[in-house]
Scaffold this motif. Structure first.
Motif, PDB file in Angstrom:
ATOM      1  N   GLY A  12       0.925  -1.083   0.035  1.00 38.79           N
ATOM      2  CA  GLY A  12       0.125  -0.005   0.002  1.00 38.79           C
ATOM      3  C   GLY A  12       1.051   1.200   0.051  1.00 38.79           C
ATOM      4  O   GLY A  12       2.107   1.185   0.349  1.00 38.79           O
ATOM      5  N   VAL A  17       5.371   5.509   1.016  1.00 41.67           N
ATOM      6  CA  VAL A  17       5.734   6.500   1.144  1.00 41.67           C
ATOM      7  C   VAL A  17       6.507   6.812   2.520  1.00 41.67           C
ATOM      8  O   VAL A  17       7.795   7.220   2.624  1.00 41.67           O
ATOM      9  N   TYR A  92      -0.090   6.469   9.094  1.00 43.41           N
ATOM     10  CA  TYR A  92      -1.600   5.429   8.909  1.00 43.41           C
ATOM     11  C   TYR A  92      -1.960   5.754  10.404  1.00 43.41           C
ATOM     12  O   TYR A  92      -1.406   5.206  11.376  1.00 43.41           O
ATOM     13  N   HIS A 121      -3.052   9.025   5.640  1.00 44.48           N
ATOM     14  CA  HIS A 121      -2.852   8.731   4.416  1.00 44.48           C
ATOM     15  C   HIS A 121      -3.978   8.625   3.700  1.00 44.48           C
ATOM     16  O   HIS A 121      -3.958   8.750   2.447  1.00 44.48           O
ATOM     17  N   GLY A 122      -5.066   8.171   4.114  1.00 47.88           N
ATOM     18  CA  GLY A 122      -6.405   8.297   3.242  1.00 47.88           C
ATOM     19  C   GLY A 122      -7.374   7.147   3.902  1.00 47.88           C
ATOM     20  O   GLY A 122      -8.071   7.722   4.686  1.00 47.88           O
ATOM     21  N   THR A 123      -7.464   6.057   3.906  1.00 50.09           N
ATOM     22  CA  THR A 123      -8.440   5.180   4.291  1.00 50.09           C
ATOM     23  C   THR A 123      -8.725   5.065   5.749  1.00 50.09           C
ATOM     24  O   THR A 123      -9.748   4.909   6.214  1.00 50.09           O
ATOM     25  N   VAL A 211     -12.510  -0.080  -3.693  1.00 51.60           N
ATOM     26  CA  VAL A 211     -12.316   1.338  -3.646  1.00 51.60           C
ATOM     27  C   VAL A 211     -11.665   1.806  -5.049  1.00 51.60           C
ATOM     28  O   VAL A 211     -11.856   2.853  -5.572  1.00 51.60           O
ATOM     29  N   PHE A 285      -4.770  10.790  -2.272  1.00 48.17           N
ATOM     30  CA  PHE A 285      -3.602  11.230  -3.241  1.00 48.17           C
ATOM     31  C   PHE A 285      -3.443  10.675  -4.460  1.00 48.17           C
ATOM     32  O   PHE A 285      -3.625  11.753  -5.584  1.00 48.17           O
ATOM     33  N   GLY A 286      -3.354   9.456  -4.434  1.00 52.24           N
ATOM     34  CA  GLY A 286      -3.085   8.588  -5.668  1.00 52.24           C
ATOM     35  C   GLY A 286      -1.484   8.675  -5.996  1.00 52.24           C
ATOM     36  O   GLY A 286      -1.181   8.861  -7.164  1.00 52.24           O
ATOM     37  N   LEU A 287      -0.913   8.163  -5.021  1.00 51.56           N
ATOM     38  CA  LEU A 287       0.445   7.756  -5.344  1.00 51.56           C
ATOM     39  C   LEU A 287       0.980   6.986  -6.629  1.00 51.56           C
ATOM     40  O   LEU A 287       1.962   7.373  -7.385  1.00 51.56           O
TER      41      LEU A 287
HETATM   42  O1  GMT Z   1      -5.082   2.877  -1.635  1.00 53.89           O
HETATM   43  C1  GMT Z   1      -5.003   2.145  -0.886  1.00 53.89           C
HETATM   44  O2  GMT Z   1      -5.870   1.136  -0.543  1.00 53.89           O
HETATM   45  C2  GMT Z   1      -3.784   1.984   0.301  1.00 53.89           C
HETATM   46  C3  GMT Z   1      -3.527   2.990   1.065  1.00 53.89           C
HETATM   47  C4  GMT Z   1      -2.464   2.827   2.155  1.00 53.89           C
HETATM   48  O3  GMT Z   1      -2.523   3.410   3.145  1.00 53.89           O
HETATM   49  O4  GMT Z   1      -1.547   2.311   1.650  1.00 53.89           O
HETATM   50  O5  GMT Z   1      -3.286   4.309   0.261  1.00 53.89           O
HETATM   51  C5  GMT Z   1      -3.464   5.349   0.783  1.00 53.89           C
HETATM   52  O6  GMT Z   1      -2.413   6.158   0.872  1.00 53.89           O
HETATM   53  C6  GMT Z   1      -1.408   6.543  -0.362  1.00 53.89           C
HETATM   54  C7  GMT Z   1      -0.311   7.103   0.330  1.00 53.89           C
HETATM   55  O7  GMT Z   1      -0.240   8.231   0.913  1.00 53.89           O
HETATM   56  C8  GMT Z   1      -2.345   7.403  -1.254  1.00 53.89           C
HETATM   57  O8  GMT Z   1      -1.512   7.685  -2.275  1.00 53.89           O
HETATM   58  C9  GMT Z   1      -3.628   6.523  -1.640  1.00 53.89           C
HETATM   59  O9  GMT Z   1      -4.499   7.733  -2.515  1.00 53.89           O
HETATM   60  C10 GMT Z   1      -4.453   6.240  -0.418  1.00 53.89           C
HETATM   61  N1  GMT Z   1      -5.447   5.595  -0.595  1.00 53.89           N
HETATM   62  C11 GMT Z   1      -6.881   6.079  -0.686  1.00 53.89           C
HETATM   63  O10 GMT Z   1      -7.339   6.869  -0.143  1.00 53.89           O
HETATM   64  C12 GMT Z   1      -7.735   4.971  -1.014  1.00 53.89           C
END
Ligand code: GMT
Length: 380
Positions: A12, A17, A92, A121-123, A211, A285-287
């Motif tokens: 992920g 990152v 996270y 980070h996002g989720t 997602v 973000f959409g790495l």
């Molecule tokens: O996209 C995922 O399901 C994995 C998740 C993660 O925590 O590893 O990605 C999230 O963090 C990334 C790094 O900061 C972002 O680039 C992704 O956009 C983000 N995923 C979502 O928001 C769905």
């Protein structure tokens, strides 16, 4: 500085990152200690400044749900104490931020002050974190962090929206790529392995969770292929794999799709691609899109979450509403229609990626670390 980095070790984006950040910090002379339940997939130990500490949870039969968070907190106490860390940076929120808080309190009771920074980070905020059963703990852990960062403006807004009791200032430090890692050439010979008759090469990289809407990738590809001879490469794996296999049979496109599974370093394959598809329901973000752009690959994405902060509509690619298969296919065909247009988009994609080179983002983290440490020294 001696920095402890807590992250998920998996494929992920948050783990990637965290790993790249730790490696870059180590290159700059900092001592970096990764703490996780297995070595992060992208971690290489070529630097003598990098250390790894494993969190192993006992599988005692009583534990239907092994208490990972407690073991992590204990590990953090141990590593901070014996490696004499200056700060912890947890990636996270769940459960890393609350584990860091617990470790901080335990250490405080022993006269040791350890600040911790939480990167959202996002989720952890938009999907899992939204679950009411997590809300009080996440809010508390965010508020107790010495500093909090989010990887996009959109995620910062979502944090305040989904967690109305968050009082902490959330700073935006965008994700980054190391452009030097994306210097692979796209040779005709390499491309022929996947596109033997000079077809355009589309690509999607993800963890195949709901997602990501991987079915939309197949539906867009199906439409593109009917107009422009094309092939599709899928990198990654996850719960949606079965549905994807079923759909490619239904659409009769399986012979034009190559699934490569999980790949630690997808850069050489990205380098031969012409177009990246990211039709996600949401992305903080959409790495993966940024990694494609760094490989000179334009991006067709949705316009949800933080994607508009990464992909510039009509420049590095195009954005459409979630589920707008027609729109995404039309834009993809526009980009792929002739070499001149494609080459222009490729150059633009790279120019956009340059804004997120690590050389521009790493100083933001170093500045934040210095500020946090200074505050902690003053209040000691
Ligand atoms: O996209 C995922 O399901 C994995 C998740 C993660 O925590 O590893 O990605 C999230 O963090 C990334 C790094 O900061 C972002 O680039 C992704 O956009 C983000 N995923 C979502 O928001 C769905």
């Amino acid at each position: 500085m001696k920095i402890g980095i807590v992250c998920y070790p998996t494929f992920g984006g948050s783990g990637v990152v965290a790993t790249e950040l730790g490696q870059a910090l180590a290159e700059k002379g900092h001592e970096v200690h990764f703490i996780s339940y297995s070595p992060p997939v992208r971690l290489d130990f070529l630097s003598g400044n990098i250390f790894y500490h494993e969190v192993s949870v006992s599988d005692y039969p009583l534990f239907e749900y092994p208490p990972y968070e407690l073991v992590l907190a204990s590990k953090l106490v141990d590593v901070v104490k014996y490696e004499k860390l200056d700060l912890l940076h947890v990636h996270y929120a769940i459960p890393h931020a609350s584990a860091a808080y617990m470790a901080k309190q335990i250490l405080a009771s022993q006269g040791i002050n350890i600040p911790f920074i939480t990167t959202l980070h996002g989720t952890d905020i938009t999907l899992v974190g939204k679950d009411p059963s997590f809300e009080p703990v996440i809010t508390f852990a965010i508020n107790q962090s010495d500093a909090v960062t989010a990887v996009s403006e959109s995620l910062k807004e979502d944090t305040y929206k989904n967690f109305p009791n968050v009082r902490k200032e959330v700073k935006v430090i965008p994700n980054f790529i190391r452009l030097d890692d994306y210097k692979f050439e796209s040779t005709t010979c390499k491309k022929k392995m996947y596109a033997p008759n000079g077809e355009r090469l589309l690509i999607h990289v993800s963890n195949f969770r709901k997602v990501k809407r991987v079915e939309d990738v197949l539906r867009v590809f199906d439409k593109v292929k009917k107009v422009i001879p094309s092939k599709l490469i899928l990198i990654g794996d996850g719960p949606e794999r079965g549905n994807i296999e079923k759909l490619c049979r239904e659409l009769d496109t399986c012979s034009d799709i190559k699934s490569l599974g999980k790949i630690v370093n997808p850069e050489p394959i990205l380098a031969i691609a012409d177009l990246f598809l990211l039709p996600s329901e949401t992305e903080s973000f959409g790495l993966a899109a940024l990694e494609a752009m760094a490989s000179k690959v334009p991006v067709i994405s949705t316009n949800s979450g933080g994607l508009p902060e990464v992909n510039v509509n009509g420049f590095s690619g195009y954005m459409s509403n979630v589920g707008d298969i027609e729109g995404m296919a039309k834009n993809a065909i526009h980009i792929l229609q002739n070499d001149d247009t494609l080459n222009q988009f490729k150059a633009n994609a790279y120019a956009q990626a340059e804004k997120f080179d690590i050389s521009k983002i790493l100083p933001m983290y170093e500045k934040l670390y210095a500020e946090v440490l200074e505050k902690n020294t003053v209040f000691k």
